[in-house]
Design an enzyme around this catalytic site. Sequence first.
Site, mmCIF file in Angstrom:
data_model
loop_
_atom_site.group_PDB
_atom_site.id
_atom_site.type_symbol
_atom_site.label_atom_id
_atom_site.label_comp_id
_atom_site.label_asym_id
_atom_site.label_seq_id
_atom_site.Cartn_x
_atom_site.Cartn_y
_atom_site.Cartn_z
ATOM 1 C CG ASP A 119 49.397 -10.858 -2.746
ATOM 2 O OD1 ASP A 119 49.798 -9.716 -3.052
ATOM 3 O OD2 ASP A 119 48.815 -11.618 -3.532
ATOM 4 C CB SER A 149 90.695 -26.550 -19.257
ATOM 5 O OG SER A 149 91.474 -26.412 -20.429
ATOM 6 C CB SER A 186 53.852 -2.876 -0.915
ATOM 7 O OG SER A 186 54.634 -3.851 -1.529
#
Lengths: 642, 320
Positions: A34, A540, A38
């Site tokens: 915000d 393992s 963009s």
Amino acid sequence: MAHVSELISQDIGAFLDSHRTKDLLRFITCGSVDDGKSTLIGRLLYESKMLFQDQLEALEADSKRVGTQGGDLDFALLVDGLTAEREQGITIDVAYRFFSTDRRKFIVADTPGHEQYTRNMVTGASTADLAVILVDARKGLLTQTRRHSFLVSLIGIRHVVLAVNKMDLVGHDEAVFRRIEADYRAFAEPLGFHDITAIPLSALRGDNVTEPSLSMAWHRGPTLMGHLETVALSGQAGEGPFRLPVQWVNRPDLDFRGFAGTVAAGAVRVGDAVRVAPSGKESRVARIVTHDGDLPSARAGQAVTLTLTDEIDVGRGDVLCGPVAAPMVADELEATLVWMAEEPLAANRPYLLKIGTRTVTATVTGFRHRVDVNTLERQPATMLALNEIGDATLSLSQEIAADPYAANRETGGFILIDRISNETVGAGLVRSGRRSADVRWQSLDVGRAARAALKGQKPAILWFTGLSGAGKSTIANLVEKRLHALGRHTMLLDGDNVRHGLCRDLGFSAADRAENIRRVAETARLMADAGLIVLASCISPFRADRAMAREVAGANAFLEVFVDTDLETAEARDVKGLYAKARRGELRDFTGVDSPYERPERPELRIETRFLTPEAAAEAIVARLDRDGLLTGGVLTDGAAI
Amino acid sequence: METRVLDDIALADGLRDRTLEGRLTHLQRLEAESIHIMREVVAEAENPVMLYSIGKDSSVMLHLALKAFYPAPPPFPLLHIASGWDFRAMIEHRDRMVERHGLRLLVEHNDEAAARGVNPFDTPTPEYTRQMLVEALKAGLTRHGFDAAFGGGRRDEEKSRAKERVFSFRNAQHRWDPKRQRPELWNLYNSRIAKGESIRVFPLSNWTELDIWQYIQQERIPLVPLYFAAERPVVERDGTILMVDDDRMRLLPGETPELRRVRFRTLGCYPLSGAVESAADTVPSIIQEMLQSTASERQGRVIDRDATASMEKKKLEGYF
Ligand SMILES: Nc1nc2c(ncn2[C@@H]2O[C@H](COP(=O)(O)OP(=O)(O)O)[C@@H](O)[C@H]2O)c(=O)[nH]1
């Protein structure tokens, strides 16, 4: 295009001419949600007049339908594909956008991901020359602003624009802008940027984006677009001594042998003396070959093919350089690592390291520290989790040619690749390097083969893996008894037992488990080199660790035996009462309960205990050894004489 | 047609700015980046191929490949997915280029679907595309065991392509798994794959449509003449101008082909490619029209207009 410039319609030739000589600027935009990122990028696209009428119409329609601007154009919609992307579950969000003016073409790396910010930003920044750091004028500097700035400086971007956005919401007040600018300059001082240009903006209204703002007449500096079009990019990649990482050897026939690659730094001329790193061999440039004819010289950024005057050994992965100021040759690196995978980076696990055009195996042998990206504080580290950054020492399987990242991004930046999943799991910046040549192998006169021959057997490592309680130790024990009865020299390394001595200092975190496996594997290797058949029985649980054990085994036969028992059965047995403890929360990181077991994908042997008794399993394993010729006596033929 | 293009470009000559001063121009940087990408693939992949659609982007890609490996020929074959309905001029151009440069050409065609009667008139377009392009592509890649395929996709083509990687990973079914795409840092590409998987590589990722046309002009890259305006036999159907390229074209009652001055912005199957009326018969005039045009490039493709055949879906299915 919507805004037809006069030039396009009246003199297309002149328009094309002006576009022919423009250069390219790549930049990244950083901001918190915000801040208006963009909106700003959308406006840059719009104002550079690079939108088609149909795109504009779509924008107008979308603005009316879903826009946040009460029907006015909502520029953020031009770049927002985010919702759809989220749904697709793309984990790495770096989008590239393009626009151009008649002075420059621009490529914007846009990194909207919030969670994965570090990984995305580092990826986007790695190819950028400049960063636009957005700040909301109402909020001033935030923790994120500091984090973005640190990452930008880490990745070597030297030019920064501090875009103070939403000036319309603070009454276009110069004092607000000045205060943010001063705060930022003070904060960024230690980050070593070459230049910081602060610009007061309203992305929404378009103030100081391409047009100077009437409301902010007090601003004497450039508009954002004006700055992007003209900023001089000094101190960028390409300066410095000549480097050309060889990509491909071009041999169309016996008469031509060219070395193709992109010049990573500096320049080279026909006749120049060149050296090959790491080998150190020298020659001269005979020709600089391109499809458009030979060139007298080539410089950073050009993709060319060189031929040399001498027939010397040069291959993919070598770096061509000048005879002086050669890159360092190293098989041990000090580097800053950015970890990008869910599974943490632990010491002693082998990864592939790709630097320039060379790929080698690398393991972290120790961590120096981790950096808190918010406070820039250094903390001790034993591993790096997703999105963490830290300094570490890496040991490489071969010598490479490299430069410090600060001197050259392209010969000093590397990626780490997981050897099993093939994912790119990390990025690294070389700080320094050295040759481990001083720590030499002592060559021994009595070799592995000789030791084994005296015992009349072939050494091997049987690696038993499976859940706790799967039956590994029981079966391994039976196998050893049978081998012993057959007159074979053996040794059993039991995962529980080694933790009382050899690995007493280790716990059960992923990092400690990796180290535990490394020690057992190295011990197994020594014993196999001594001529023994070694049975190692360890849970393992991680594939990478088992792959490492296989690697450590070297020339010795290595058989992974997967003792496959489902969790319910193993837990029901619970011979040692460990599952019960783990379920009660008294044991942490217990495999199968709160730590995963990664099933072997291609074990040499899989024992399904549902179908086989321990005795039958042992029988099957011994039969397999026999089939592989490991039980017959005789001389090893691989000649490895370590 | 080709000579006209060349003449015209000669006007804007003196283009090759190869001096050592100053920064490289944007086209020089894009060219070098694409060449670097192609060389990485050839050095690391076992069996690469170039998807050659004969259009302008493919033509630029082929030109870059000729440059990247010179004096050797491109060390990979070209794969053309032929629907059987390509413009004749495309096939002629393809064969001319193959001969001129001594290239290896593979052609993949879905014989089985064609025999079943799949065609651009009766089969709904998405289904036609899937069978004649997508399936044929997958079949071709699988048959030859290609582990890397160059495609001419660009990030500026669509919003959804903006995040596509240069190296895009496909599983053994040629599907694109969004979660398994890898970060790309610097110019380091990770081309490692497991058996059966493959990568699609987009060397033109960072080019825009304007870059492509400028480069075609600068490098005098030969194109299929259909890109340039000329009198062609066409019919207009639902506002789309279609060319009657051969006598298989089905005319609706009342339709008679007429000669109109048209050109194509994108090429593919002639019954599905819309032409635009235009007088632009040189590269600069095409650029001029493009810059003034009211519709972005993809609008001419009937395929793309079909809502169900969105780019993403096609990508998931294994198309580009
Ligand atoms: N008043 C004002 N609002 C702005 C400005 N820039 C962006 N916004 C608004 O801030 C909100 C977030 O903007 P957006 O561009 O989506 O932010 P992003 O998350 O950084 O991409 C939107 O409602 C924008 O309209 C500005 O300069 N002034």
